[in-house]
Design a protein around this motif. Structure first.
Motif, PDB file in Angstrom:
ATOM      1  N   GLU A 167       8.345   2.939 -14.703  1.00  0.00           N
ATOM      2  CA  GLU A 167       9.529   3.751 -15.001  1.00  0.00           C
ATOM      3  C   GLU A 167       9.148   5.170 -15.403  1.00  0.00           C
ATOM      4  N   ALA A 168       7.984   5.335 -16.019  1.00  0.00           N
ATOM      5  CA  ALA A 168       7.521   6.661 -16.446  1.00  0.00           C
ATOM      6  C   ALA A 168       6.779   7.382 -15.325  1.00  0.00           C
ATOM      7  N   GLY A 169       6.708   6.773 -14.137  1.00  0.00           N
ATOM      8  CA  GLY A 169       6.031   7.413 -13.015  1.00  0.00           C
ATOM      9  C   GLY A 169       4.541   7.172 -13.005  1.00  0.00           C
ATOM     10  N   GLY A 170       4.089   6.195 -13.772  1.00  0.00           N
ATOM     11  CA  GLY A 170       2.665   5.903 -13.855  1.00  0.00           C
ATOM     12  C   GLY A 170       2.286   4.663 -13.089  1.00  0.00           C
ATOM     13  N   GLU A 171       1.014   4.320 -13.200  1.00  0.00           N
ATOM     14  CA  GLU A 171       0.513   3.129 -12.544  1.00  0.00           C
ATOM     15  C   GLU A 171      -0.423   2.388 -13.489  1.00  0.00           C
ATOM     16  N   ILE A 172      -0.510   1.085 -13.314  1.00  0.00           N
ATOM     17  CA  ILE A 172      -1.429   0.267 -14.095  1.00  0.00           C
ATOM     18  C   ILE A 172      -2.779   0.255 -13.381  1.00  0.00           C
ATOM     19  N   VAL A 173      -3.809   0.657 -14.073  1.00  0.00           N
ATOM     20  CA  VAL A 173      -5.161   0.655 -13.519  1.00  0.00           C
ATOM     21  C   VAL A 173      -5.803  -0.707 -13.736  1.00  0.00           C
ATOM     22  N   SER A 174      -5.610  -1.276 -14.944  1.00  0.00           N
ATOM     23  CA  SER A 174      -6.171  -2.589 -15.229  1.00  0.00           C
ATOM     24  C   SER A 174      -5.443  -3.230 -16.401  1.00  0.00           C
ATOM     25  N   VAL A 175      -5.519  -4.547 -16.437  1.00  0.00           N
ATOM     26  CA  VAL A 175      -5.042  -5.343 -17.568  1.00  0.00           C
ATOM     27  C   VAL A 175      -6.164  -6.309 -17.891  1.00  0.00           C
ATOM     28  N   GLU A 176      -6.654  -6.247 -19.137  1.00  0.00           N
ATOM     29  CA  GLU A 176      -7.776  -7.087 -19.537  1.00  0.00           C
ATOM     30  C   GLU A 176      -7.455  -7.782 -20.849  1.00  0.00           C
ATOM     31  N   PRO A 177      -7.966  -9.007 -21.029  1.00  0.00           N
ATOM     32  CA  PRO A 177      -7.790  -9.668 -22.318  1.00  0.00           C
ATOM     33  C   PRO A 177      -8.603  -8.947 -23.384  1.00  0.00           C
ATOM     34  N   ASP A 178      -8.072  -8.914 -24.592  1.00  0.00           N
ATOM     35  CA  ASP A 178      -8.745  -8.295 -25.738  1.00  0.00           C
ATOM     36  C   ASP A 178      -8.484  -9.195 -26.943  1.00  0.00           C
ATOM     37  N   GLY A 179      -9.229 -10.280 -27.028  1.00  0.00           N
ATOM     38  CA  GLY A 179      -8.969 -11.281 -28.065  1.00  0.00           C
ATOM     39  C   GLY A 179      -7.633 -11.946 -27.775  1.00  0.00           C
ATOM     40  N   ALA A 180      -6.757 -11.942 -28.784  1.00  0.00           N
ATOM     41  CA  ALA A 180      -5.416 -12.519 -28.614  1.00  0.00           C
ATOM     42  C   ALA A 180      -4.444 -11.516 -28.009  1.00  0.00           C
ATOM     43  N   ALA A 181      -4.938 -10.350 -27.681  1.00  0.00           N
ATOM     44  CA  ALA A 181      -4.090  -9.272 -27.150  1.00  0.00           C
ATOM     45  C   ALA A 181      -4.474  -8.986 -25.699  1.00  0.00           C
ATOM     46  N   SER A 182      -3.782  -8.019 -25.130  1.00  0.00           N
ATOM     47  CA  SER A 182      -4.098  -7.515 -23.792  1.00  0.00           C
ATOM     48  C   SER A 182      -4.306  -6.008 -23.875  1.00  0.00           C
ATOM     49  N   ARG A 183      -5.240  -5.522 -23.071  1.00  0.00           N
ATOM     50  CA  ARG A 183      -5.544  -4.087 -22.998  1.00  0.00           C
ATOM     51  C   ARG A 183      -5.050  -3.588 -21.640  1.00  0.00           C
ATOM     52  N   PHE A 184      -4.072  -2.699 -21.691  1.00  0.00           N
ATOM     53  CA  PHE A 184      -3.477  -2.115 -20.487  1.00  0.00           C
ATOM     54  C   PHE A 184      -4.007  -0.703 -20.319  1.00  0.00           C
ATOM     55  N   THR A 185      -4.599  -0.413 -19.166  1.00  0.00           N
ATOM     56  CA  THR A 185      -5.022   0.941 -18.849  1.00  0.00           C
ATOM     57  C   THR A 185      -4.064   1.466 -17.800  1.00  0.00           C
ATOM     58  N   MET A 186      -3.397   2.567 -18.147  1.00  0.00           N
ATOM     59  CA  MET A 186      -2.391   3.170 -17.264  1.00  0.00           C
ATOM     60  C   MET A 186      -2.864   4.575 -16.901  1.00  0.00           C
ATOM     61  N   ARG A 187      -2.372   5.076 -15.800  1.00  0.00           N
ATOM     62  CA  ARG A 187      -2.721   6.437 -15.374  1.00  0.00           C
ATOM     63  C   ARG A 187      -1.478   7.138 -14.872  1.00  0.00           C
ATOM     64  N   LYS A 188      -1.425   8.425 -15.203  1.00  0.00           N
ATOM     65  CA  LYS A 188      -0.354   9.261 -14.665  1.00  0.00           C
ATOM     66  C   LYS A 188      -0.898   9.900 -13.390  1.00  0.00           C
ATOM     67  N   PRO A 189      -0.405   9.462 -12.243  1.00  0.00           N
ATOM     68  CA  PRO A 189      -0.932   9.999 -10.984  1.00  0.00           C
ATOM     69  C   PRO A 189      -0.557  11.462 -10.770  1.00  0.00           C
ATOM     70  N   GLY A 190      -1.267  12.076  -9.881  1.00  0.00           N
ATOM     71  CA  GLY A 190      -0.966  13.473  -9.624  1.00  0.00           C
ATOM     72  C   GLY A 190      -1.188  13.874  -8.272  1.00  0.00           C
TER      73      GLY A 190
END
Length: 76
Positions: free
Chosen positions: A53-76
């Motif tokens: 919705e913000a015009g970005g993209e998900i680069v990766s989703v990785e587990p981080d213990g009991a959480a998740s680590r989302f890496t997003m990028r604003k394309p250009g």
């Protein structure tokens, strides 16, 4: 590509992780990466949707213990 910044949003519940991720990505510079860590059970759905919705993209989703680590990028 810019390294960007990260946000540890563990402990916040829906919809706050998605809203904060969307706001951060909206403010990011072109090419910048944003890392969000969330332990909210709905984050796996809500954060990627917010990124799109913000015009970005998900680069990766990785587990981080009991959480998740989302890496997003604003394309250009």
């Amino acid at each position: 590509m810019s390294r960007g910044c990260g946000f540890d949003l563990r402990g916040l519940r829906c919809p706050l992780p998605a809203l904060k991720a969307k706001r951060a990505l909206g403010r990011a510079r072109t090419g910048e990466q944003i890392v969000v860590i969330s332990d909210d059970p709905l984050a796996g759905i809500d954060v990627p949707n917010a990124a799109r919705e913000a015009g970005g993209e998900i680069v990766s989703v990785e587990p981080d213990g009991a959480a998740s680590r989302f890496t997003m990028r604003k394309p250009g």
